[in-house]
Design a protein around this motif. Structure first.
Motif, short mmCIF file in Angstrom:
data_model
loop_
_atom_site.label_atom_id
_atom_site.label_comp_id
_atom_site.label_asym_id
_atom_site.label_seq_id
_atom_site.Cartn_x
_atom_site.Cartn_y
_atom_site.Cartn_z
N GLU A 140 0.74 -1.19 0.01
CA GLU A 140 -0.08 0.01 -0.12
C GLU A 140 0.94 1.32 0.05
N LYS A 169 -8.08 10.08 -5.69
CA LYS A 169 -7.98 9.46 -7.01
C LYS A 169 -9.12 9.12 -7.72
N ASN A 202 1.22 4.13 -2.85
CA ASN A 202 0.76 5.51 -2.90
C ASN A 202 1.98 6.43 -3.23
N GLY A 262 -4.06 3.01 -6.19
CA GLY A 262 -5.08 2.94 -5.11
C GLY A 262 -6.28 3.88 -5.61
N ALA A 311 -6.58 2.58 2.71
CA ALA A 311 -5.27 1.87 2.91
C ALA A 311 -4.86 2.67 4.38
MG MG Z 1 -3.49 3.92 -1.39
#
Ligand code: MG
Ligand code: ADP
Length: 616
Positions: A31, A81, A35, A95, A100
């Motif tokens: 994760e 996002k 990111n 993501g 997360a």
């Molecule tokens: Mg993420």
């Protein structure tokens, strides 16, 4: 009845959600790395302590976050996002769920430092089990540093469930490989307990693979490339001879995201059919680009599976693309962009001519004899002047169709007395006419009809007996290397190498040193090209490690088999006429021409009678 349904407090809901996203330290690594990539980082640092149980830290030089975003990023369903449902169908980021960070913060101690390029000051934020401990302005470089400590500190059951540091580190490394392979232009540094495990500069795909899996990987890779309206395929497969018995280096990336797909895996394996054993797996690093709208990755946050709109076409395209690359590699090695000119089949008659002068000065020279010599026995066999090697074949003869003749087979002889000519004692002439069909079989005629020979197995048999003989007569024929060759291996490979050193020497290898993680080779067996030495030793070690427990003739036997398999001409190789004839004659000069070293039939005969029957 009183109302009993209550909304769970956020921190409890977050803990439950965390269970979905975070199974082990490796999930956090995935994760955080993703990111950092979504944030447009050029360089990413991963720092691990004690298998990630104590610390997982990712430092990037990406876009960073404003003070408000820094705080918001830990809220569930907080994401930059996607904004609307339709965005889900056009994702370009890793993501999109905004889960997360909230999940991780619910079950660990998290400390974040972040700053967008445009701002003077950044933000320093500490959060433990979803509780903000502090948030303050701080001096920090552009980008984000996210440190996750004491994972599962508040869920002892989960913490106890974690495996040893070593095992967790393996999972983390796997995850790191996947992300680093998908993004070769991003530089990565990976430190474990203070020491650097990987330092990957920004590079192309090939170099990234080699940087991760070692310089020896380079020679194993065959490029794959195809562009269709449905999919663009790029990447590499490993050459069939490097197929491994264990699964390992198999990577699919769809739009730069690692995925697992048994279905697409099958497509690749199907393309290798006939080129590798059914119990081995080819390695591959395949990058597929498809329209993001044609896939659904929204199945599960941690799953690496993916759904495609048009699976069947994808399967067919992938299979034929891989097949095509393999074909190019097999059929025309000269086209291989990293082809080494030394990598030629031993059936190169340009090299054979050097033994000619020796024959022409023979005072007992007989021109008719000589014609037969050049066609029937061009290979430089060692005179079997000691009887010791004969003992290796004790018991083997019984497998042959005919025993009476086997004792009379002579490697020096230019006459053919193999069982195939059984009952046709007058047939002492060497084979002179052959055809190659489908670059796989060699066909020649015999009195009773015809014989169809599997070229690769035939050559394996010839080489196998040659190596076996060399090693047992203790007169190994070596060729000295012009420059000593330094090769590096893992520690376990070196110790395996030390165990088989004597046998390797008896086959013709000469070592100057075998120690630490490297060896120096100064001589190799005849027929072995310098460029192949690393690959061959690799194969020898892994076969030895695999088969050492199995019942086998002897270690010499295992190694002779491996060498024979590695050096033999392969299906798909074109053999010129002289090579075909030499191979057939060499084969029937063998002790056991009928079966390959791996107990597979080498040839079949089709009698006139068989043919007649077809015409009824
Ligand atoms: Mg993420
Ligand atoms: P997602 O990645 O699904 O959006 P996350 O919980 O992983 O959800 O992250 C939440 C948000 O925090 C992201 O959408 C992004 O805006 C921001 N963020 C997280 N990590 C970083 C980072 N390393 N650099 C910049 N922004 C980040």
């Amino acid at each position: 009845m009183a109302d009993i349904i209550k909304l769970l407090p956020d921190h409890v809901a977050n803990q439950i959600a965390a269970g979905e996203v975070v199974q082990r330290p490796a999930s956090v690594v995935k994760e955080l790395l993703e990111n950092a990539i979504d944030a447009g980082a050029c360089t990413i640092k991963l720092i691990i302590k004690d298998g990630g149980k104590i610390l997982i830290q990712v430092v990037d030089d990406g876009m960073g976050m404003s003070a408000t975003d820094a705080r918001l990023s830990f809220e569930r369903h907080a994401t930059s996002k996607i904004q609307k449902a339709e965005d889900l169908f056009n994702l370009n980021t890793k993501g999109f769920r905004g889960e997360a960070l909230a999940s991780i913060a619910a079950i660990a101690h998290v400390e974040m430092q972040t700053k967008p390029e445009s701002e003077e000051l950044g933000t320093h934020l500490k959060i433990e089990g979803s509780k903000i401990i502090f948030q303050e302005a701080s001096v920090t470089p552009k980008g984000t540093s996210m440190a996750v400590k004491n994972l599962f500190f508040n869920i002892p059951a989960r913490r106890n469930f974690l495996k040893s540091n070593q095992v967790e580190l393996r999972h983390i490394t796997d995850e790191f490989h996947r992300v680093a392979l998908a993004h070769p232009t991003i530089a990565f540094h990976f430190y474990n307990n203070g020491s650097e495990l990987f330092n990957l500069p920004s590079d192309n795909y090939r170099k990234r693979i080699v940087n991760i899996f070692g310089s020896r990987t380079n020679q194993k890779l065959v490029p794959v490339e195809e562009e269709t309206p449905i999919v663009v395929i790029k990447g590499f497969i490993t050459k069939p001879e490097f197929a491994k018995k264990s699964r390992g280096e198999q990577f699919f990336f769809i739009n730069n995201r690692f995925i697992k797909s048994p279905y697409l895996h099958h497509a690749v394996v199907a393309a290798f059919e006939g080129l590798i054993k059914s119990d081995s797996y080819p390695g591959y690093f395949l990058y597929l680009e498809v329209d993001p709208a044609s896939i659904d990755i929204n199945i599960h946050p941690t799953k690496t599976e993916i759904k495609f709109d048009d699976e069947h076409s994808l399967y067919a395209i992938l299979r034929s693309t891989v097949k095509h690359s393999l074909g190019q590699f097999n059929v025309a090695p000269a086209l291989d962009f990293e082809h080494d000119p030394n990598l030629q089949t031993p059936y190169d008659f340009k090299n054979k001519s050097v033994i000619q002068p020796k024959v022409t000065v023979n005072s007992g020279f007989n021109p008719f004899q000589e014609v037969k010599n050049t066609t029937s026995a061009p290979r430089n066999y060692q005179k079997p002047n000691t009887q010791s090697w004969e003992s290796l074949y004790v018991g083997l003869e019984s497998k042959m169709g005919s025993n009476e003749d086997s004792g009379s087979i002579s490697f020096e002889s230019d006459t053919i007395t193999g069982s195939i000519f059984e009952g046709e004692k007058e047939t002492t002439e060497a084979v002179t006419t052959t055809f190659q069909i489908r670059r796989k079989y060699i066909v020649t005629t015999i009195k009773s009809g015809m014989v169809v020979i599997d070229q690769s197995r035939a050559h394996q048999r010839v080489l196998y007996e040659k190596f076996l003989k060399n090693s047992t007569v203790k007169q190994a024929v070596s060729q000295q290397l012009l420059f000593p060759l330094n090769l590096s291996f893992s520690k376990s490979e070196i110790s395996a190498l030390q165990e088989i050193e004597d046998i390797l020497i008896s086959i013709g290898f000469i070592f100057e040193k075998i120690e630490g993680e490297s060896i120096t080779v100064t001589g190799v067996p005849l027929l072995v090209a310098e460029s192949e030495v690393g690959m061959i030793l690799d194969q020898l070690i892994s076969d030895y490690q695999q088969e050492v427990t199995e019942e086998s003739f002897s270690h010499t036997d295992i190694l002779s088999k491996t060498l024979a398999k590695t050096l033999a001409v392969k299906t798909g190789e074109t053999l010129d006429n002289a090579s075909q004839i030499a191979l057939v004659n060499d084969l029937f000069a063998c002790k056991e021409a009928m079966v390959s070293p791996f107990n597979k039939p080498v040839y079949i005969t089709i009698t006139e009678n068989d043919i007649d029957k077809k015409f009824i």
